[in-house]
Design a protein around this motif. Sequence first.
Motif, PDB file in Angstrom:
ATOM      1  N   LEU A  61       0.827  -1.211   0.000  1.00 20.59           N
ATOM      2  CA  LEU A  61       0.000   0.000   0.000  1.00 20.59           C
ATOM      3  C   LEU A  61       0.859   1.258   0.000  1.00 20.59           C
ATOM      4  N   GLU A  62       1.919   1.260   0.803  1.00 24.90           N
ATOM      5  CA  GLU A  62       2.826   2.408   0.844  1.00 24.90           C
ATOM      6  C   GLU A  62       3.505   2.615  -0.511  1.00 24.90           C
ATOM      7  N   ARG A  63       3.942   1.529  -1.121  1.00 24.26           N
ATOM      8  CA  ARG A  63       4.627   1.616  -2.411  1.00 24.26           C
ATOM      9  C   ARG A  63       3.669   2.115  -3.485  1.00 24.26           C
ATOM     10  N   ARG A  64       2.433   1.610  -3.461  1.00 23.80           N
ATOM     11  CA  ARG A  64       1.441   2.034  -4.444  1.00 23.80           C
ATOM     12  C   ARG A  64       1.178   3.536  -4.323  1.00 23.80           C
ATOM     13  N   ASP A  65       1.054   4.011  -3.087  1.00 25.59           N
ATOM     14  CA  ASP A  65       0.836   5.442  -2.846  1.00 25.59           C
ATOM     15  C   ASP A  65       2.013   6.264  -3.379  1.00 25.59           C
ATOM     16  N   LYS A  66       3.229   5.797  -3.110  1.00 26.09           N
ATOM     17  CA  LYS A  66       4.424   6.517  -3.567  1.00 26.09           C
ATOM     18  C   LYS A  66       4.470   6.587  -5.086  1.00 26.09           C
ATOM     19  N   LEU A  67       4.156   5.472  -5.755  1.00 30.05           N
ATOM     20  CA  LEU A  67       4.181   5.451  -7.213  1.00 30.05           C
ATOM     21  C   LEU A  67       3.089   6.355  -7.789  1.00 30.05           C
ATOM     22  N   SER A  68       1.946   6.410  -7.126  1.00 29.98           N
ATOM     23  CA  SER A  68       0.862   7.276  -7.589  1.00 29.98           C
ATOM     24  C   SER A  68       1.255   8.742  -7.508  1.00 29.98           C
ATOM     25  N   GLU A  69       2.001   9.099  -6.457  1.00 28.88           N
ATOM     26  CA  GLU A  69       2.450  10.470  -6.296  1.00 28.88           C
ATOM     27  C   GLU A  69       3.460  10.883  -7.363  1.00 28.88           C
ATOM     28  N   GLU A  70       4.214   9.919  -7.861  1.00 30.53           N
ATOM     29  CA  GLU A  70       5.253  10.210  -8.863  1.00 30.53           C
ATOM     30  C   GLU A  70       4.687  10.477 -10.244  1.00 30.53           C
ATOM     31  N   LYS A  71       3.449  10.100 -10.490  1.00 34.85           N
ATOM     32  CA  LYS A  71       2.859  10.269 -11.826  1.00 34.85           C
ATOM     33  C   LYS A  71       2.574  11.703 -12.139  1.00 34.85           C
TER      34      LYS A  71
END
Length: 56
Positions: A46-56
Amino acid sequence: MDVDKIIVLLAGVAGARYLRNRSTARNFVKKQATVEDLQELENFTLERRDKLSEEK
């Protein structure tokens, strides 16, 4: 060896490392992970998914 060949070689090594690590992680989850391990991995996911979403 010229720079272009070195870059291609390093990309191949990085790709192979990614596939090896992914395979190791999948096998661990399928064969050895405990409920506690799976809960921890879910939090990491979940943390990784959130981080990747922020990078978009």
